[in-house]
Scaffold this active site. Structure first.
Site, mmCIF file in Angstrom:
data_model
loop_
_atom_site.group_PDB
_atom_site.id
_atom_site.type_symbol
_atom_site.label_atom_id
_atom_site.label_comp_id
_atom_site.label_asym_id
_atom_site.label_seq_id
_atom_site.Cartn_x
_atom_site.Cartn_y
_atom_site.Cartn_z
ATOM 1 N N TYR A 136 -13.164 7.483 -12.073
ATOM 2 C CA TYR A 136 -13.213 6.390 -11.547
ATOM 3 C C TYR A 136 -14.444 5.853 -12.513
ATOM 4 C CZ TYR A 136 -14.746 2.766 -8.987
ATOM 5 O OH TYR A 136 -14.642 1.640 -7.652
ATOM 6 N N ASN A 194 -5.390 -4.902 -6.098
ATOM 7 C CA ASN A 194 -6.459 -3.837 -5.881
ATOM 8 C C ASN A 194 -6.920 -2.570 -5.490
ATOM 9 O OD1 ASN A 194 -8.924 -3.849 -3.708
ATOM 10 N ND2 ASN A 194 -7.669 -3.732 -2.418
ATOM 11 N N LYS A 218 -12.522 2.405 -14.718
ATOM 12 C CA LYS A 218 -12.226 1.151 -14.534
ATOM 13 C C LYS A 218 -13.303 -0.178 -15.642
ATOM 14 C CE LYS A 218 -11.905 0.930 -10.216
ATOM 15 N NZ LYS A 218 -10.899 0.265 -9.171
ATOM 16 N N ASP A 220 0.996 -1.555 0.055
ATOM 17 C CA ASP A 220 -0.082 0.136 0.433
ATOM 18 C C ASP A 220 1.326 1.528 0.334
ATOM 19 O OD1 ASP A 220 -2.103 1.595 0.159
ATOM 20 O OD2 ASP A 220 -3.287 0.346 1.080
ATOM 21 N N ILE A 241 -20.022 -1.961 -1.622
ATOM 22 C CA ILE A 241 -18.884 -2.916 -0.463
ATOM 23 C C ILE A 241 -18.965 -2.347 0.410
ATOM 24 C CG2 ILE A 241 -17.336 -4.738 0.060
ATOM 25 C CD1 ILE A 241 -19.461 -5.446 -2.094
ATOM 26 N N THR A 301 -17.029 -0.937 2.795
ATOM 27 C CA THR A 301 -15.715 -0.684 2.869
ATOM 28 C C THR A 301 -15.056 0.636 3.724
ATOM 29 O OG1 THR A 301 -15.351 0.348 0.651
ATOM 30 C CG2 THR A 301 -15.377 -2.117 1.072
#
Length: 251
Positions: free
Chosen positions: A155, A89, A159, A38, A188, A190
């Site tokens: 975005y 990811n 993607k 990360d 999700i 998160t």
């Protein structure tokens, strides 16, 4: 839990929280050696894996910087001698705005991390997988890589790019025992969703109401999909963009 990935090595980018963290832990539980990565230190995921008997290291990496990615793969090989799997990811949501109001800075930062970063990762991961006789790559796209979302041009473009790139690379290496797929999560639970909604219960309720299953997904549900895609059970799957979205894109 069966150690189906014993002696295998995986790189997980964006491992600090959410989907990346859950996926790293899921692979460690199944015996894989995990390289966490990360842009900031990730002691929590590393500690969790080690305290449960897993084998992991952390390598700091900004995936939008080519030399960082090159170093990430090099340190993986230096420590473990091989690379079998990768879960690319790392990503950001960017700043919401209609297309004409999207700043150049937001566009470039979102594209550089979400799309260019995935390309850099595969560019350096694939040669090492070829040396090992093959491997599996899973790229984290989004349902925003399958359909549009108003107010998120950078975005959505990034993607969609990940999905297209995944299909292209899958074809390039299909005969060299490297499988490449994308997972496309829906909403999700998160920190990204918390930022997107501002933690507002009403905003979250609206997202839940839009999903046929009537709930948001959990990071562990995406992790299990990545485990499946890397396993022998998915040995004839490549070039696919798998929606894990509670039925959202079926509507």
């Amino acid at each position: 839990m069966e150690k189906i990935f014993k002696d295998k090595v995986i790189i997980v980018t964006g491992s600090t929280f959410g989907i990346g963290k859950s996926t790293a832990i899921a692979f460690a539980q199944r015996g894989a050696k995990v390289v966490l990565s990360d842009w900031k230190e990730d002691e929590d995921t590393l500690t969790t894996i080690k305290e449960n008997g897993g084998d992991a290291i952390f390598v700091k990496c900004d995936v939008s910087v080519e030399n960082d990615v090159k170093k990430l793969v090099a340190e993986t090989i230096a420590r473990y001698g091989r690379l079998d799997f990768a879960f690319n990811n790392a990503g950001i949501e960017g700043t919401p705005a209609p297309a004409a109001e999207c700043s150049n800075e937001n566009w470039e930062r979102t594209i550089n991390i979400n799309l260019r970063g995935v390309w850099f990762c595969m560019k350096y991961q694939i040669p090492e997988m070829l040396k090992a006789g093959g491997g599996v790559i899973v790229n984290d796209a989004s349902i925003a890589g399958l359909v549009g979302f108003s107010g998120m041009p950078a975005y959505v473009a990034s993607k969609h790019g990940v999905v297209g790139l995944t299909k292209n690379v899958a074809l390039d290496y299909a005969k060299q025992n490297i499988r490449v797929n994308a997972v496309c999560p829906g909403v999700i639970h998160t920190p990204m969703i918390d930022r997107f909604t501002g933690g507002d219960p009403k905003e979250i309720e609206q997202l839940v109401a839009a999903k046929p299953m009537g709930r948001v997904g959990q990071p562990e549900e995406i992790a299990e999909t990545v485990v499946f895609l890397c396993s022998d059970a998915a040995s004839f799957m490549t070039g696919q963009a798998i929606a894990v979205d509670g039925g959202w894109t079926a509507q």
